[in-house]
Design an enzyme around this catalytic site. Structure first.
Site, PDB file in Angstrom:
ATOM      1  N   GLN A 285      45.162  41.597 -13.775  1.00  0.00           N
ATOM      2  CA  GLN A 285      46.213  40.717 -14.301  1.00  0.00           C
ATOM      3  C   GLN A 285      46.957  40.019 -13.155  1.00  0.00           C
ATOM      4  O   GLN A 285      47.254  40.650 -12.137  1.00  0.00           O
ATOM      5  CB  GLN A 285      47.205  41.523 -15.133  1.00  0.00           C
ATOM      6  CG  GLN A 285      46.618  42.090 -16.408  1.00  0.00           C
ATOM      7  CD  GLN A 285      46.576  41.096 -17.564  1.00  0.00           C
ATOM      8  OE1 GLN A 285      46.746  39.903 -17.389  1.00  0.00           O
ATOM      9  NE2 GLN A 285      46.314  41.596 -18.754  1.00  0.00           N
ATOM     10  N   TYR A 314      37.064  46.841 -23.954  1.00  0.00           N
ATOM     11  CA  TYR A 314      37.320  45.805 -22.935  1.00  0.00           C
ATOM     12  C   TYR A 314      38.152  46.407 -21.789  1.00  0.00           C
ATOM     13  O   TYR A 314      39.187  45.877 -21.402  1.00  0.00           O
ATOM     14  CB  TYR A 314      38.074  44.602 -23.536  1.00  0.00           C
ATOM     15  CG  TYR A 314      37.483  44.054 -24.818  1.00  0.00           C
ATOM     16  CD1 TYR A 314      36.477  43.091 -24.786  1.00  0.00           C
ATOM     17  CD2 TYR A 314      37.928  44.505 -26.054  1.00  0.00           C
ATOM     18  CE1 TYR A 314      35.935  42.580 -25.953  1.00  0.00           C
ATOM     19  CE2 TYR A 314      37.395  44.002 -27.236  1.00  0.00           C
ATOM     20  CZ  TYR A 314      36.395  43.043 -27.186  1.00  0.00           C
ATOM     21  OH  TYR A 314      35.858  42.555 -28.352  1.00  0.00           O
ATOM     22  N   GLU A 335      33.191  48.789 -21.399  1.00  0.00           N
ATOM     23  CA  GLU A 335      33.253  47.463 -20.771  1.00  0.00           C
ATOM     24  C   GLU A 335      31.825  46.975 -20.544  1.00  0.00           C
ATOM     25  O   GLU A 335      30.947  47.750 -20.162  1.00  0.00           O
ATOM     26  CB  GLU A 335      34.010  47.598 -19.443  1.00  0.00           C
ATOM     27  CG  GLU A 335      33.925  46.417 -18.506  1.00  0.00           C
ATOM     28  CD  GLU A 335      34.545  45.161 -19.090  1.00  0.00           C
ATOM     29  OE1 GLU A 335      33.828  44.149 -19.146  1.00  0.00           O
ATOM     30  OE2 GLU A 335      35.718  45.190 -19.501  1.00  0.00           O
ATOM     31  N   ASP A 383      41.931  44.725 -25.688  1.00  0.00           N
ATOM     32  CA  ASP A 383      42.515  43.660 -24.863  1.00  0.00           C
ATOM     33  C   ASP A 383      41.393  42.645 -24.604  1.00  0.00           C
ATOM     34  O   ASP A 383      40.849  42.567 -23.509  1.00  0.00           O
ATOM     35  CB  ASP A 383      43.048  44.253 -23.545  1.00  0.00           C
ATOM     36  CG  ASP A 383      43.755  43.208 -22.684  1.00  0.00           C
ATOM     37  OD1 ASP A 383      43.928  42.064 -23.152  1.00  0.00           O
ATOM     38  OD2 ASP A 383      44.125  43.537 -21.539  1.00  0.00           O
ATOM     39  N   CYS A 410      45.802  37.534 -25.489  1.00  0.00           N
ATOM     40  CA  CYS A 410      46.215  36.411 -24.627  1.00  0.00           C
ATOM     41  C   CYS A 410      46.022  35.082 -25.362  1.00  0.00           C
ATOM     42  O   CYS A 410      46.110  34.017 -24.758  1.00  0.00           O
ATOM     43  CB  CYS A 410      45.419  36.422 -23.317  1.00  0.00           C
ATOM     44  SG  CYS A 410      43.648  36.250 -23.551  1.00  0.00           S
TER      45      CYS A 410
END
Length: 455
Positions: A285, A314, A335, A383, A410
């Site tokens: 991030q 994720y 992932e 996420d 997001c």
């Protein structure tokens, strides 16, 4: 088909009713929407119509007749031209309300009655980005750094990027000056020539370690030792200098192959008390201060007591997984990117965490395997990227049926769509908490908690 009530080149006086998700002002002329850059709700403006489509048009602001109390003087028009800070003309408290309102509107369109809390902002909403990917182009015969004008590949030369860590901005200038000193060329997109395409810089917010990656068109780098020595002399924080090869005609910034020139092949930084190794291609991030706020809210939303089994879909390099591991019985991360999973396993060892494990694969496939193994799941953390949850993933949730989900988003448009789809399996969103990860921009991050209705 009804004719549009406006024509190209027409001059009009209009009142701005709202902002679009891209931060453009919207005015209605007989119900026909006109989109106007640099116009704010409540303002009366004189505009010049630029373009008319069947359903909407675009106009240019000519004169402000009535000014919004939320308007502020932009720091530099280049930040609007390049899209670095498209909301810089909007006072920060109003930016936070804009982000809350955007989610509320999207929920309304999907008929979702989910309360949206006020957006959590920053005390200092600038200089927050810990990563920069700055294009290098030949301008007037020398390597020049800056940012592209929106919707173009025309470089606007810049040294201060406003929303980036100022130490990163200074490092970019140091590297640019060294490229000039040794006559190394910037990339020419039209002819696919030139040496240096981008300068990528990462800086640990807590560690202050810095990584510099030169994205180049060939491994043959003239004056390589001089460049490395120059960077190390001017920037003592640099712990990693790397070359990344991108020899394709592409808009993708970085290639897949990276070579170490000096130092380590990663930098370290801390997040919620855990230490992470971050390699050049790792997702991490970009706003570390607000990431701690976001992840703390996600952990609170999960309601962990130390007895729960959590799946983190994720999971990337394990940032959320390892933060949650301190509050859960066991965390399983999944992932699709093998390198990210390798980083996550390394970060687990680095922090001495023994209740987090990571698997490589598509989340929906791995979750199915875990279900077949009768793995008990109390909380599912997601996420996803901007495109949101794949239909196959939502179907897998409908089979696994964890009692609680925490959705870090997001993109409010795909969040609203996914909440609607999850409702079909009995999931009810109780509230959404926006967190401003990207001040001065229109990007919106949020945490939503969902519970499974048991009728």
């Amino acid at each position: 088909m009804a004719k549009a009530p406006v024509v190209k080149n027409q001059e009009l006086t209009v009142t701005i009713a709202d902002l679009t998700y891209e931060g453009m002002g919207v005015a209605k002329v007989d119900g026909f929407p006109l989109f106007i850059e640099n116009a704010l709700p409540g303002e009366e403006v004189q505009v010049h119509v630029l373009k008319v489509e069947k359903q909407y048009g675009f106009a240019k602001l000519v004169k402000l007749l009535k000014v919004s109390p939320d308007r502020q003087v932009p720091v530099d028009k280049a930040y609007t031209q390049t899209g670095i800070a498209p909301l810089q003309h909007l006072a920060y408290p109003a930016q936070l309300k804009f982000k809350q309102h955007q989610i509320e509107e999207l929920y309304q369109k999907q008929n979702l009655a989910v309360p949206v809390l006020p957006t959590l902002g920053m005390a200092d909403p600038k200089g927050y980005r810990n990563k920069a990917q700055i294009p290098v182009r030949q301008v007037n015969g020398q390597a020049t750094t800056g940012f592209f004008k929106r919707r173009s590949h025309d470089l606007v030369p810049l040294e201060d990027f406003y929303i980036q860590d100022p130490k990163i901005d200074a490092a970019v200038v140091v590297v640019r000056d060294l490229l000039r000193q040794y006559g190394l060329t910037g990339y020419d997109e039209a002819n696919n020539t030139g040496l240096v395409r981008h300068i990528m810089v990462r800086r640990g917010y807590f560690s202050h370690e810095m990584m510099i990656v030169l994205v180049v068109t060939t491994w043959a780098l003239p004056h390589q030792d001089d460049l490395v020595a120059g960077i190390q002399a001017a920037l003592p924080e640099v712990t990693s200098i790397m070359l990344n090869l991108n020899d394709k005609r592409t808009n993708v910034i970085m290639g897949r192959k990276t070579r170490l020139l000096a130092g380590r092949s990663y930098l370290t930084d801390q997040l919620l008390g855990n230490t992470f190794q971050i390699s050049p291609l790792s997702f991490y991030q970009v706003n570390p201060q607000q990431t701690e706020v976001l992840y703390t809210k996600a952990i609170e939303a999960a309601g962990l007591t130390g007895k729960e089994t959590v799946i983190d879909a994720y999971s990337g390099i394990g940032t959320i997984s390892l933060a949650m591991a301190k509050h859960a019985k066991q965390v399983y991360g999944v992932e699709i990117v093998p390198e990210a999973v390798a980083d996550a396993r390394q970060n687990t060892r680095l922090n001495g965490i023994d209740n987090a494990t990571f698997a490589v694969g598509k989340a929906e496939d791995v979750m199915q395997t875990w279900r077949d193994q009768q793995l008990p799941v109390d909380v599912l953390m997601v996420d996803p990227p901007r495109k949101g949850l794949a239909k196959e993933f939502i179907d897998a949730v409908g089979v696994l049926l964890p009692p609680k989900m925490v959705y870090v988003s997001c993109n409010p448009a795909t969040l609203a769509r996914d909440l609607r789809a999850l409702a079909a399996f009995g999931y009810q969103a109780t509230q959404t908490q926006p967190v401003d990860m990207f001040p001065q921009t229109t990007s919106i991050e949020s945490v939503t908690v969902l519970t499974l209705k048991t009728d």
